[in-house]
Motif scaffolding. Structure first.
Motif, PDB file in Angstrom:
ATOM      1  N   PRO A 238       0.830  -1.210   0.000  1.00  0.00           N
ATOM      2  CA  PRO A 238       0.000   0.000   0.000  1.00  0.00           C
ATOM      3  C   PRO A 238       0.863   1.259   0.000  1.00  0.00           C
ATOM      4  N   VAL A 239       0.538   2.205  -0.861  1.00  0.00           N
ATOM      5  CA  VAL A 239       1.220   3.512  -0.877  1.00  0.00           C
ATOM      6  C   VAL A 239       0.147   4.572  -0.627  1.00  0.00           C
ATOM      7  N   LYS A 240       0.215   5.157   0.570  1.00  0.00           N
ATOM      8  CA  LYS A 240      -0.849   6.069   1.007  1.00  0.00           C
ATOM      9  C   LYS A 240      -0.804   7.403   0.276  1.00  0.00           C
ATOM     10  N   GLY A 241      -1.990   7.902  -0.070  1.00  0.00           N
ATOM     11  CA  GLY A 241      -2.087   9.233  -0.657  1.00  0.00           C
ATOM     12  C   GLY A 241      -3.196  10.016   0.012  1.00  0.00           C
ATOM     13  N   GLN A 242      -2.880  11.219   0.490  1.00  0.00           N
ATOM     14  CA  GLN A 242      -3.918  12.099   1.062  1.00  0.00           C
ATOM     15  C   GLN A 242      -4.322  13.129   0.013  1.00  0.00           C
ATOM     16  N   GLU A 286       3.040   8.172   0.776  1.00  0.00           N
ATOM     17  CA  GLU A 286       3.611   7.761   2.061  1.00  0.00           C
ATOM     18  C   GLU A 286       3.600   6.235   2.167  1.00  0.00           C
ATOM     19  N   GLU A 287       4.706   5.686   2.677  1.00  0.00           N
ATOM     20  CA  GLU A 287       4.813   4.227   2.847  1.00  0.00           C
ATOM     21  C   GLU A 287       4.577   3.904   4.313  1.00  0.00           C
ATOM     22  N   LEU A 288       3.324   3.736   4.687  1.00  0.00           N
ATOM     23  CA  LEU A 288       2.966   3.570   6.105  1.00  0.00           C
ATOM     24  C   LEU A 288       2.070   2.357   6.320  1.00  0.00           C
ATOM     25  N   GLY A 289       2.192   1.356   5.481  1.00  0.00           N
ATOM     26  CA  GLY A 289       1.301   0.205   5.621  1.00  0.00           C
ATOM     27  C   GLY A 289      -0.128   0.610   5.304  1.00  0.00           C
ATOM     28  N   TRP A 290      -1.088  -0.077   5.967  1.00  0.00           N
ATOM     29  CA  TRP A 290      -2.498   0.160   5.639  1.00  0.00           C
ATOM     30  C   TRP A 290      -3.105   1.269   6.497  1.00  0.00           C
ATOM     31  N   ASP A 291      -2.405   2.376   6.585  1.00  0.00           N
ATOM     32  CA  ASP A 291      -2.885   3.496   7.387  1.00  0.00           C
ATOM     33  C   ASP A 291      -3.616   4.471   6.474  1.00  0.00           C
ATOM     34  N   THR A 292      -4.875   4.766   6.797  1.00  0.00           N
ATOM     35  CA  THR A 292      -5.609   5.734   5.971  1.00  0.00           C
ATOM     36  C   THR A 292      -6.033   6.960   6.794  1.00  0.00           C
ATOM     37  N   THR A 293      -5.216   7.287   7.800  1.00  0.00           N
ATOM     38  CA  THR A 293      -5.506   8.470   8.613  1.00  0.00           C
ATOM     39  C   THR A 293      -5.199   9.731   7.814  1.00  0.00           C
ATOM     40  N   VAL A 294      -6.085  10.695   7.881  1.00  0.00           N
ATOM     41  CA  VAL A 294      -5.784  12.012   7.324  1.00  0.00           C
ATOM     42  C   VAL A 294      -5.061  12.797   8.417  1.00  0.00           C
ATOM     43  N   THR A 295      -3.876  13.319   8.122  1.00  0.00           N
ATOM     44  CA  THR A 295      -3.095  13.991   9.165  1.00  0.00           C
ATOM     45  C   THR A 295      -3.081  15.502   8.955  1.00  0.00           C
ATOM     46  N   ALA A 296      -2.892  16.222  10.065  1.00  0.00           N
ATOM     47  CA  ALA A 296      -2.785  17.679   9.991  1.00  0.00           C
ATOM     48  C   ALA A 296      -1.607  18.051   9.086  1.00  0.00           C
ATOM     49  N   GLY A 297      -0.496  17.307   9.221  1.00  0.00           N
ATOM     50  CA  GLY A 297       0.695  17.613   8.420  1.00  0.00           C
ATOM     51  C   GLY A 297       0.435  17.429   6.934  1.00  0.00           C
ATOM     52  N   GLY A 298      -0.268  16.358   6.595  1.00  0.00           N
ATOM     53  CA  GLY A 298      -0.562  16.096   5.179  1.00  0.00           C
ATOM     54  C   GLY A 298      -1.422  17.200   4.589  1.00  0.00           C
ATOM     55  N   VAL A 299      -2.476  17.567   5.320  1.00  0.00           N
ATOM     56  CA  VAL A 299      -3.386  18.617   4.834  1.00  0.00           C
ATOM     57  C   VAL A 299      -2.639  19.949   4.742  1.00  0.00           C
TER      58      VAL A 299
END
Ligand SMILES: Cc1cc2nc3c(=O)[nH]c(=O)nc-3n(C[C@H](O)[C@H](O)[C@H](O)COP(=O)(O)OP(=O)(O)OC[C@H]3O[C@@H](n4cnc5c(N)ncnc54)[C@H](O)[C@@H]3O)c2cc1C
Length: 415
Positions: A238-242, A286-299
């Motif tokens: 999984p490659v996470k994208g916000q 982001e390479e964080l496994g199956w994490d789908t949290t929206v983060t303050a930093g990402g936004v």
């Protein structure tokens, strides 16, 4: 998803083809399979969900070109060429408007480093025979007046279009239903294998589904289905994208008339304006496994960089923030067609180009399901190119040992 092993209590249901996973890739495979006269079923608790609910929908064969990805470029271009006919056929079959826009893309540079980077990309595009035009900063702003005054230059690529992936997914569900695909709205718990051939799956409610051929199209989860022998596990991570969604007021005309992209401080950024007034801003990687949290930093980073590119965006209502998972493969290209286990095929690993690659994937998989072989254009993407056991080795090195939960996969965050 994984539940304790369950003794099957109902008689098996047999199909020609069973597709595991109803994201856009599984759906297009099932649709094309049913159209070829194969009795087809699809198993997914939420068909039409998956990464397409987050994706921007750029059909960007030219502006997504990267060094070392020339083989993938050929497939991307083949799919881009097929899009007009594919979209028309899907709309005819379903009555759905897909939000398909042939509006072109402008890739711009904000500083000297970005400009040098973009010049190199332009040279690579020209060497690859692709159409793109170098513009000065002033010419970029003439095309898109809301761009920041500091824009140093850019590439105009009229052939890179866009589609609304949510509408695409919804239309594919309808197309499958109309073509007679049978939906099982449940997780597949494990693959069943008899002798040296895949025979179907057992679902989370204990149902046994049998099929002549099983297509694993589970997106970033494709390497996690229990019962798949190590030798043929899909090397997919999984490659996470916000992504952010804003709304452009209709009153003043569109903020942007085409997709605008840039690399800001090394981070790729894009703004995709839809006819509906939606403006998609993405995306982190982001390479964080199956994490789908929206983060303050990402936004924060997306808004900061987007503001640098198009200062006016800070006036717009922010309507949605969301994260999704791209199914990444070791060479960023998809895995298509038969595996070394008879009866098991893969359609996964489409990473950042799954929306673009939907039409060609449907055609390649239909060919593989009806003939047992990949067509010429699909051959470089055989899962066998990674060798036996690549998936098991890959899973260990991805930091993705922490398995996903249903919660993380179905998370939606709206502001
Ligand atoms: C932020 C972001 C931006 C993107 N932007 C673009 C873009 O602009 N252009 C582009 O071309 N592509 C883009 N992509 C990539 C594209 O969205 C993906 O490549 C594509 O959606 C992958 O589709 P898929 O069907 O393979 O996987 P998914 O969408 O992940 O679907 C997999 C499905 O399989 C199901 N599943 C998995 N395991 C099981 C099981 N055991 N039993 C039953 N069901 C199962 C899941 O429920 C899910 O519905 C983007 C992706 C992201 C995350």
């Amino acid at each position: 998803m994984s539940s304790p092993s369950i003794t099957p209590s109902v008689p098996p249901r047999t199909q020609d083809v069973l597709v595991v996973g109803g994201g856009i890739i599984g759906l297009v495979t099932a649709w094309r399979s049913a159209q070829r006269g194969l009795a087809t079923a699809l198993v997914d608790p939420e068909p039409g969900g998956g990464a397409a609910q987050v994706a921007a929908g750029m059909l960007a064969a030219v502006t997504e070109l990267h060094y070392g990805e020339q083989t993938l470029l050929a497939l991307n271009l083949a799919s881009a060429r097929r899009y007009p006919e594919f979209a028309a056929e899907l709309t005819d079959a379903t009555g759905h408007d897909l939000g398909y826009r042939r509006c072109g893309t402008l890739a711009v540079a904000l500083d000297a480093d970005d400009r040098a980077h973009l010049r190199e990309l332009h040279a690579l595009q020209e060497r690859s025979g692709l159409e793109s035009e170098w513009l000065s900063g002033r010419e970029c702003r003439r095309l898109e007046p809301m761009l920041a005054p500091g824009v140093r230059g850019g590439l105009r690529v009229d052939g890179d279009h866009q589609i609304d992936p949510r509408r695409l997914a919804g239309a594919l569900v309808t197309a499958c239903e109309r073509a007679g695909v049978v939906f099982h709205r449940v997780w597949a718990d494990r693959l069943t294998v008899a002798g040296d051939r895949a025979t179907g799956v057992v679902t989370a409610d204990g149902t046994v589904l049998e099929a002549g051929q099983v297509v694993l199209a589970g997106g970033s989860l494709s390497g996690r289905l229990a019962g798949v022998p190590d030798a043929v596990l899909a090397p997919v991570r999984p490659v996470k994208g916000q992504v952010l969604r804003l709304t452009m007021p209709r009153a003043h005309g569109p903020l942007l008339s085409r997709t605008v992209r840039a690399v800001v401080r090394g981070n790729p950024l894009y703004l995709v304006p839809r006819e509906s007034g939606e403006l998609v801003v993405g995306a982190t990687s982001e390479e964080l496994g199956w994490d789908t949290t929206v983060t303050a930093g990402g936004v924060y980073e997306l808004l900061r960089d987007a503001h640098e590119l198009v200062p006016g965006i800070t006036e717009l209502p922010l309507t949605e923030t969301r994260a999704g998972l791209r199914p990444g493969s070791p060479d960023n290209a998809p895995l298509l067609g038969p595996t070394a286990l008879e009866g098991l095929l893969l359609a996964t690993g489409h990473h950042r180009n799954g929306v673009l690659l939907t039409p060609v994937t449907g055609d390649v998989m239909a060919h593989a399901l009806t003939t047992g072989e990949l067509p010429e254009e699909g051959r470089p993407f055989t899962p066998r190119r990674f060798g036996a056991g690549a998936g098991a080795a890959f899973a260990e090195g991805t930091g993705a040992e922490q398995g996903p939960t249903e919660q993380t996969l179905l998370t939606e965050q709206t502001v």
